[in-house]
Design a protein around this motif. Structure first.
Motif, PDB file in Angstrom:
ATOM      1  N   VAL A 121     -21.773  -5.898 -34.993  1.00 32.43           N
ATOM      2  CA  VAL A 121     -20.939  -6.981 -34.474  1.00 32.43           C
ATOM      3  C   VAL A 121     -20.025  -6.400 -33.402  1.00 32.43           C
ATOM      4  N   ALA A 122     -20.167  -6.878 -32.172  1.00 31.26           N
ATOM      5  CA  ALA A 122     -19.343  -6.389 -31.072  1.00 31.26           C
ATOM      6  C   ALA A 122     -17.931  -6.961 -31.189  1.00 31.26           C
ATOM      7  N   LYS A 123     -16.950  -6.056 -31.190  1.00 32.07           N
ATOM      8  CA  LYS A 123     -15.556  -6.482 -31.310  1.00 32.07           C
ATOM      9  C   LYS A 123     -14.713  -5.851 -30.195  1.00 32.07           C
ATOM     10  N   SER A 124     -13.585  -6.477 -29.920  1.00 29.35           N
ATOM     11  CA  SER A 124     -12.657  -5.962 -28.919  1.00 29.35           C
ATOM     12  C   SER A 124     -11.231  -6.061 -29.435  1.00 29.35           C
ATOM     13  N   SER A 125     -10.430  -5.100 -29.018  1.00 28.66           N
ATOM     14  CA  SER A 125      -8.990  -5.125 -29.312  1.00 28.66           C
ATOM     15  C   SER A 125      -8.273  -5.573 -28.046  1.00 28.66           C
ATOM     16  N   ILE A 126      -7.480  -6.636 -28.168  1.00 28.79           N
ATOM     17  CA  ILE A 126      -6.823  -7.211 -26.989  1.00 28.79           C
ATOM     18  C   ILE A 126      -5.308  -7.213 -27.189  1.00 28.79           C
ATOM     19  N   LEU A 127      -4.587  -6.780 -26.168  1.00 25.57           N
ATOM     20  CA  LEU A 127      -3.121  -6.833 -26.171  1.00 25.57           C
ATOM     21  C   LEU A 127      -2.694  -7.926 -25.197  1.00 25.57           C
ATOM     22  N   LEU A 128      -1.981  -8.921 -25.709  1.00 21.02           N
ATOM     23  CA  LEU A 128      -1.591 -10.072 -24.892  1.00 21.02           C
ATOM     24  C   LEU A 128      -0.101 -10.042 -24.576  1.00 21.02           C
ATOM     25  N   ASP A 129       0.229 -10.432 -23.368  1.00 21.36           N
ATOM     26  CA  ASP A 129       1.617 -10.671 -22.960  1.00 21.36           C
ATOM     27  C   ASP A 129       1.823 -12.177 -22.874  1.00 21.36           C
ATOM     28  N   VAL A 130       2.720 -12.697 -23.716  1.00 22.89           N
ATOM     29  CA  VAL A 130       3.006 -14.129 -23.712  1.00 22.89           C
ATOM     30  C   VAL A 130       4.435 -14.322 -23.211  1.00 22.89           C
ATOM     31  N   LYS A 131       4.585 -15.003 -22.079  1.00 20.28           N
ATOM     32  CA  LYS A 131       5.892 -15.124 -21.428  1.00 20.28           C
ATOM     33  C   LYS A 131       6.515 -16.500 -21.690  1.00 20.28           C
ATOM     34  N   PRO A 132       7.805 -16.503 -22.046  1.00 25.85           N
ATOM     35  CA  PRO A 132       8.515 -17.764 -22.279  1.00 25.85           C
ATOM     36  C   PRO A 132       9.020 -18.341 -20.964  1.00 25.85           C
ATOM     37  N   TRP A 133       9.635 -19.521 -21.049  1.00 23.91           N
ATOM     38  CA  TRP A 133      10.170 -20.156 -19.846  1.00 23.91           C
ATOM     39  C   TRP A 133      11.469 -19.496 -19.387  1.00 23.91           C
ATOM     40  N   ASP A 134      12.335 -19.161 -20.338  1.00 19.60           N
ATOM     41  CA  ASP A 134      13.635 -18.585 -19.971  1.00 19.60           C
ATOM     42  C   ASP A 134      14.217 -17.861 -21.165  1.00 19.60           C
ATOM     43  N   ASP A 135      15.470 -17.395 -21.000  1.00 21.64           N
ATOM     44  CA  ASP A 135      16.098 -16.624 -22.068  1.00 21.64           C
ATOM     45  C   ASP A 135      16.570 -17.500 -23.227  1.00 21.64           C
ATOM     46  N   GLU A 186       3.219 -25.663 -24.530  1.00 27.06           N
ATOM     47  CA  GLU A 186       3.927 -25.634 -23.246  1.00 27.06           C
ATOM     48  C   GLU A 186       5.431 -25.735 -23.372  1.00 27.06           C
ATOM     49  N   ASP A 187       5.960 -26.135 -24.523  1.00 22.17           N
ATOM     50  CA  ASP A 187       7.415 -26.171 -24.702  1.00 22.17           C
ATOM     51  C   ASP A 187       7.994 -24.770 -24.793  1.00 22.17           C
ATOM     52  N   TYR A 188       7.147 -23.797 -25.163  1.00 22.83           N
ATOM     53  CA  TYR A 188       7.627 -22.424 -25.351  1.00 22.83           C
ATOM     54  C   TYR A 188       6.979 -21.423 -24.385  1.00 22.83           C
ATOM     55  N   VAL A 189       5.726 -21.663 -24.047  1.00 22.00           N
ATOM     56  CA  VAL A 189       4.956 -20.675 -23.294  1.00 22.00           C
ATOM     57  C   VAL A 189       4.846 -21.066 -21.821  1.00 22.00           C
ATOM     58  N   GLN A 190       5.235 -20.099 -20.977  1.00 21.72           N
ATOM     59  CA  GLN A 190       5.061 -20.296 -19.535  1.00 21.72           C
ATOM     60  C   GLN A 190       3.682 -19.812 -19.087  1.00 21.72           C
ATOM     61  N   SER A 191       3.266 -18.634 -19.601  1.00 19.55           N
ATOM     62  CA  SER A 191       1.971 -18.076 -19.202  1.00 19.55           C
ATOM     63  C   SER A 191       1.534 -17.009 -20.201  1.00 19.55           C
ATOM     64  N   MET A 192       0.256 -16.642 -20.110  1.00 21.70           N
ATOM     65  CA  MET A 192      -0.295 -15.569 -20.934  1.00 21.70           C
ATOM     66  C   MET A 192      -1.129 -14.652 -20.062  1.00 21.70           C
ATOM     67  N   ASP A 193      -0.974 -13.358 -20.254  1.00 18.64           N
ATOM     68  CA  ASP A 193      -1.762 -12.363 -19.525  1.00 18.64           C
ATOM     69  C   ASP A 193      -2.378 -11.373 -20.508  1.00 18.64           C
ATOM     70  N   VAL A 194      -3.507 -10.792 -20.112  1.00 14.65           N
ATOM     71  CA  VAL A 194      -4.136  -9.746 -20.909  1.00 14.65           C
ATOM     72  C   VAL A 194      -3.585  -8.405 -20.439  1.00 14.65           C
ATOM     73  N   ALA A 195      -2.812  -7.725 -21.303  1.00 15.45           N
ATOM     74  CA  ALA A 195      -2.215  -6.441 -20.946  1.00 15.45           C
ATOM     75  C   ALA A 195      -3.174  -5.285 -21.130  1.00 15.45           C
ATOM     76  N   ALA A 196      -4.062  -5.405 -22.136  1.00 12.59           N
ATOM     77  CA  ALA A 196      -5.045  -4.344 -22.399  1.00 12.59           C
ATOM     78  C   ALA A 196      -6.238  -4.955 -23.129  1.00 12.59           C
TER      79      ALA A 196
END
Length: 222
Positions: free
Chosen positions: A134-148, A208-218
């Motif tokens: 079974v092919a698997k991957s480890s992913i590190l995600l960056d989840v950015k909020p709207w503000d402080d 969308e009330d909490y998350v502005q964007s998501m990126d794959v860090a690794a």
């Protein structure tokens, strides 16, 4: 293919079938029957492409005459740079060759039947013992909020609420990005054929009330 009654010829056939289901085209045809009937015995279990093809074509025993196409000389099939030498050596042994495909009115000899059943049993045994990869991957995600002022605990709760077959959430931490804003950095392990980064992004950014964007860090294959 060279001499299909030899180990070398069967290896050429095995390599030829590594990315093909049939000798020609996408359906069984007289090309498959011509090559099949040139083989003296089932390919050994380690030549699994050839053995898979052999067992599949043998299942068409009763329909072989109705398969499409016209039989050509054996040398017309296979790699263009390999000369057909099957049956080139003529001696008394030729009369004893075993046709494992056989015709409807011929009985399979006990020796041929025993050999075929032993080879098939070995193949099935090896196949059943071999674990599925079974092919698997480890992913590190960056989840950015709207503000402080975004509730990061709630944001992480939303992310972890995403459940899917083949998805396992791991550790997480908050990482400062400036101006008092922190992003959520979260690890997950996925089965490649079940969960992709596009699906993760779609599901995460839906909050969308909490998350502005998501990126794959690794992204690393396991």
């Amino acid at each position: 293919f060279g001499d299909l009654k030899s180990a070398a010829g069967l290896r050429v056939l095995n390599d030829f079938l590594a990315d093909r289901s049939y000798i020609e085209g996408y359906v069984p045809s007289q090309a498959d029957i011509a090559v099949f009937e040139a083989i003296a015995a089932p390919p050994p279990a380690d030549l699994f492409h050839a053995l898979r093809w052999y067992n599949h074509i043998k299942s068409y025993e009763k329909q072989k005459a109705s398969l499409p196409g016209v039989k050509k000389a054996l040398g017309k099939y296979g790699p263009a740079d390999v000369e057909d030498t099957t049956g080139a050596a003529t001696d008394s042994k030729d009369d004893d060759d075993i046709d494992l495909f056989g015709s409807d009115d011929e009985e399979e000899s006990e020796e041929a039947k025993k050999l075929r059943e032993e080879r098939l049993a070995q193949y099935e045994s090896k196949k059943s013992k071999k674990p599925a990869v079974v092919a698997k991957s480890s992913i590190l995600l960056d989840v950015k909020p709207w503000d402080d002022e975004t509730d990061m605990a709630k944001l992480e709760e939303c992310v972890r609420s995403i459940q899917a077959d083949g998805l396992v959430w791991g550790s997480s931490k908050l990482v400062p990005v400036g101006y008092g804003i922190k992003k959520l950095q979260i690890q997950c392990v996925v089965e490649d054929d079940k969960v992709g980064t596009d699906m993760l992004e779609e599901r995460i950014t839906a909050f969308e009330d909490y998350v502005q964007s998501m990126d794959v860090a690794a992204f690393n294959k396991i």
